[in-house]
Design a protein around this motif. Structure first.
Motif, PDB file in Angstrom:
ATOM      1  N   PRO A  18     -16.189   8.084  12.243  1.00 55.59           N
ATOM      2  CA  PRO A  18     -15.737   6.916  11.471  1.00 55.59           C
ATOM      3  C   PRO A  18     -16.835   6.321  10.597  1.00 55.59           C
ATOM      4  N   THR A  19     -18.080   6.367  11.060  1.00 58.85           N
ATOM      5  CA  THR A  19     -19.181   5.875  10.218  1.00 58.85           C
ATOM      6  C   THR A  19     -19.306   6.713   8.961  1.00 58.85           C
ATOM      7  N   MET A  20     -19.177   8.022   9.111  1.00 58.45           N
ATOM      8  CA  MET A  20     -19.212   8.927   7.970  1.00 58.45           C
ATOM      9  C   MET A  20     -18.109   8.596   6.964  1.00 58.45           C
ATOM     10  N   ILE A  21     -16.891   8.428   7.458  1.00 54.51           N
ATOM     11  CA  ILE A  21     -15.754   8.141   6.578  1.00 54.51           C
ATOM     12  C   ILE A  21     -15.930   6.798   5.881  1.00 54.51           C
ATOM     13  N   GLU A  22     -16.345   5.803   6.642  1.00 55.09           N
ATOM     14  CA  GLU A  22     -16.482   4.465   6.080  1.00 55.09           C
ATOM     15  C   GLU A  22     -17.570   4.408   5.010  1.00 55.09           C
ATOM     16  N   PHE A  49       0.852  -1.190   0.000  1.00 52.17           N
ATOM     17  CA  PHE A  49       0.000   0.000   0.000  1.00 52.17           C
ATOM     18  C   PHE A  49       0.888   1.240   0.000  1.00 52.17           C
ATOM     19  N   GLY A  50       0.472   2.265  -0.712  1.00 48.95           N
ATOM     20  CA  GLY A  50       1.264   3.495  -0.733  1.00 48.95           C
ATOM     21  C   GLY A  50       1.297   4.156   0.628  1.00 48.95           C
ATOM     22  N   VAL A  51       0.118   4.476   1.159  1.00 49.67           N
ATOM     23  CA  VAL A  51       0.006   5.004   2.517  1.00 49.67           C
ATOM     24  C   VAL A  51      -1.145   4.267   3.191  1.00 49.67           C
ATOM     25  N   ALA A  52      -0.919   3.790   4.384  1.00 48.86           N
ATOM     26  CA  ALA A  52      -1.948   3.074   5.132  1.00 48.86           C
ATOM     27  C   ALA A  52      -2.962   4.077   5.672  1.00 48.86           C
ATOM     28  N   VAL A  53      -4.197   3.931   5.254  1.00 52.55           N
ATOM     29  CA  VAL A  53      -5.283   4.778   5.744  1.00 52.55           C
ATOM     30  C   VAL A  53      -6.468   3.869   6.068  1.00 52.55           C
ATOM     31  N   GLY A  54      -7.395   4.358   6.865  1.00 53.64           N
ATOM     32  CA  GLY A  54      -8.526   3.525   7.239  1.00 53.64           C
ATOM     33  C   GLY A  54      -9.813   4.302   7.367  1.00 53.64           C
ATOM     34  N   GLY A  55     -10.903   3.648   7.041  1.00 60.88           N
ATOM     35  CA  GLY A  55     -12.209   4.269   7.174  1.00 60.88           C
ATOM     36  C   GLY A  55     -12.595   4.554   8.607  1.00 60.88           C
ATOM     37  N   LEU A 112     -12.322  15.777   3.428  1.00 62.40           N
ATOM     38  CA  LEU A 112     -12.796  14.401   3.472  1.00 62.40           C
ATOM     39  C   LEU A 112     -12.663  13.733   2.109  1.00 62.40           C
ATOM     40  N   THR A 113     -12.911  14.487   1.054  1.00 61.73           N
ATOM     41  CA  THR A 113     -12.747  13.954  -0.307  1.00 61.73           C
ATOM     42  C   THR A 113     -11.305  13.539  -0.551  1.00 61.73           C
ATOM     43  N   ALA A 114     -10.353  14.381  -0.122  1.00 60.54           N
ATOM     44  CA  ALA A 114      -8.932  14.076  -0.307  1.00 60.54           C
ATOM     45  C   ALA A 114      -8.526  12.822   0.462  1.00 60.54           C
ATOM     46  N   TYR A 115      -9.055  12.684   1.683  1.00 55.88           N
ATOM     47  CA  TYR A 115      -8.685  11.522   2.490  1.00 55.88           C
ATOM     48  C   TYR A 115      -9.295  10.238   1.933  1.00 55.88           C
ATOM     49  N   THR A 116     -10.583  10.257   1.651  1.00 58.83           N
ATOM     50  CA  THR A 116     -11.237   9.036   1.184  1.00 58.83           C
ATOM     51  C   THR A 116     -10.768   8.624  -0.203  1.00 58.83           C
ATOM     52  N   ALA A 117     -10.196   9.565  -0.967  1.00 58.12           N
ATOM     53  CA  ALA A 117      -9.642   9.208  -2.278  1.00 58.12           C
ATOM     54  C   ALA A 117      -8.463   8.258  -2.138  1.00 58.12           C
ATOM     55  N   LEU A 118      -7.870   8.214  -0.939  1.00 64.18           N
ATOM     56  CA  LEU A 118      -6.746   7.312  -0.691  1.00 64.18           C
ATOM     57  C   LEU A 118      -7.213   5.888  -0.382  1.00 64.18           C
ATOM     58  N   ILE A 119      -8.483   5.736  -0.062  1.00 67.38           N
ATOM     59  CA  ILE A 119      -9.025   4.394   0.166  1.00 67.38           C
ATOM     60  C   ILE A 119      -9.566   3.911  -1.175  1.00 67.38           C
ATOM     61  N   ALA A 120      -8.644   3.482  -2.009  1.00 67.37           N
ATOM     62  CA  ALA A 120      -8.950   3.133  -3.400  1.00 67.37           C
ATOM     63  C   ALA A 120      -7.949   2.102  -3.890  1.00 67.37           C
ATOM     64  N   GLU A 121      -8.271   1.461  -4.993  1.00 69.08           N
ATOM     65  CA  GLU A 121      -7.423   0.402  -5.543  1.00 69.08           C
ATOM     66  C   GLU A 121      -6.008   0.871  -5.827  1.00 69.08           C
ATOM     67  N   ALA A 167     -11.230  -0.092   4.177  1.00 72.58           N
ATOM     68  CA  ALA A 167     -12.417   0.688   4.545  1.00 72.58           C
ATOM     69  C   ALA A 167     -12.742   0.602   6.024  1.00 72.58           C
ATOM     70  N   ASP A 168     -12.440  -0.530   6.656  1.00 72.56           N
ATOM     71  CA  ASP A 168     -12.774  -0.668   8.074  1.00 72.56           C
ATOM     72  C   ASP A 168     -11.543  -0.651   8.976  1.00 72.56           C
ATOM     73  N   LEU A 169     -10.432  -0.150   8.468  1.00 69.47           N
ATOM     74  CA  LEU A 169      -9.209  -0.119   9.278  1.00 69.47           C
ATOM     75  C   LEU A 169      -9.283   0.969  10.344  1.00 69.47           C
TER      76      LEU A 169
END
Length: 420
Positions: A390-394, A194-200, A229-238, A247-249
């Motif tokens: 976290p529910t919002m992010i996930e 993974f490039g950068v470890a991020v979690g929902g 939030l858009t910038a962060y969640t864009a990192l939870i991608a293939e 997504a649930d990290l």
């Protein structure tokens, strides 16, 4: 969403239960009570308490030498049951300690209960008080009244694999946009990493993106918050950290990913150093402050930590003030860093630990650039316990909701929870 409360600067310790509700202002703790006898102190227990206890014993020895006919009874209380212990002490003056350690996110609960003394005069008369970091001091202030002395902090910064970035000809990211492009470049070149470890479910990994864009928890449905939030969640991608894996990290799981060598970067705390050094990444990483929107800027980090306070029901408030300022002094903050790795809140103590251990400089620089905090409101406990953020992010990370939909829903819950 209507902004009801500004978030102040600063581990997040969950606010629990409901303390007795009083609105009387807390009395000051500058004078009063016997100046001899037994001073009662409550400090938090730790998984490895021995180093902390040794530092505290040293402070007690110094204190009793300077205060004849005085003893200090230190009790180490369990963190999990602290709320019940404090509630009992608020209701029963006879059982109340004099000096207490408490989590900075516990402040609204204890302040609402009216159980803590006003330390404004104590800190004002304490020569070292002028060296307290402003954001840390703000996190110990409730509705204009200083109810604690920040004892230590913990913040997050960007850990990165020096060998991986060097191999790919990449530099440590200088902006949040570069963080995204660097993460994608690593993932493209090394599909098993993974490039950068991020979690929902990693709230305190996501919030710096929100804050850097000018957003906040109390305006989570605003355009700046949504941009972050858009910038962060864009990192939870293939192309970085796939939703099925990430997504649930939680924050703890992102530490494990980086430490085990499965991620090239991670947003981790100074308090995660031992965990990283116990894994495959040991000796192959460095740390820089998490960058902001522009080169040279630092994204605001959440500053969790603990405060020292004096109970409103303290039997020896003046003596308590003397002991508190000794334990919170530069000398003992530096010793607590050596013992427990706790980041000091006094600027000279911070400079001292950086000189001894350059590893902490990115974290101290992050504090110096300005930290942020959760809403100082009793309602934060409900927001935290209900996992609103976290529910919002996930939901965004898994495609169950758009950023606009998820933030609108979260904003309603936040607004309902906070005090009008």
């Amino acid at each position: 969403m209507r902004l009801r409360l500004a978030a102040a600067a600063a581990l997040a310790l969950t606010i629990t239960a409901c303390a007795p509700s009083t609105s009387a202002p807390a009395p000051g703790a500058t004078d009063g009570g016997p100046r001899t006898g037994a001073l009662k102190v409550w400090l938090f227990d730790e998984p490895n308490r021995a180093p902390k206890e040794a530092v505290v014993k040293e402070a007690v020895t110094e204190f009793t030498a300077a205060h004849p006919d005085t003893t200090v009874d230190v009790q180490y209380i369990a963190v999990d049951t602290r709320s019940e212990r404090f509630k009992g002490a608020f209701n029963d003056p006879a059982s109340a300690p004099d000096v207490v350690e408490y989590g900075n996110t516990d402040l609204p609960e204890y302040a609402t209960a009216g159980g803590l003394a006003d330390l404004g005069a104590v800190v004002g008369n304490w020569p070292e008080g002028a060296d307290l970091a402003a954001d840390a001091k703000a996190s110990a202030t409730y509705r204009g009244t200083l109810l604690g002395v920040p004892w230590y902090l913990g913040v997050r910064a960007l850990y990165y694999r020096t060998d991986v970035l060097a191999e790919l000809g990449l530099k440590p990211p200088a902006t949040l946009a570069e963080l995204t492009s660097t993460a994608r470049a690593v993932r493209a070149a090394k599909p098993d990493m993974f490039g950068v470890a991020v979690g929902g479910k990693y709230t305190f990994g996501a919030l710096p993106f929100v804050w850097a864009n000018g957003g906040d928890i109390t305006s989570i449905d605003s355009a700046p918050s949504r941009a972050g939030l858009t910038a962060y969640t864009a990192l939870i991608a293939e192309d970085n950290c796939p939703p099925q894996n990430c997504a649930d990290l939680t924050g703890g799981k992102t530490v494990e990913l980086f430490a085990s060598g499965k991620a090239a970067m991670g947003i981790l705390g100074n308090f995660n150093r031992a965990a990283v050094d116990a894994g495959a990444a040991k000796g192959r990483y460095a740390v820089v402050p998490l960058p902001g929107l522009t080169a040279g800027s630092i994204a605001p980090a959440f500053a969790g930590g603990n405060n020292l306070g004096i109970m409103k029901n303290a039997q020896r408030p003046a003596l308590a003030a003397d002991f508190l300022t000794l334990l919170a002094s530069r000398k003992y903050q530096a010793r607590m860093y050596d013992a427990m790795g706790n980041l000091p809140t006094l600027k000279p103590a911070s400079a001292e630990v950086v000189a001894k251990d350059p590893f902490v400089k990115p974290f101290v620089d992050t504090i110096g650039a300005g930290t942020r905090f959760v809403p100082l409101d009793p309602g934060w406990g409900k927001i935290d316990a209900s996992a609103v953020l976290p529910t919002m992010i996930e939901k965004v990370a898994t495609g169950k909701a758009t950023v606009d939909e998820a933030t609108t829903e979260a904003a309603k819950l936040i607004d309902e929870a906070l005090t009008p």
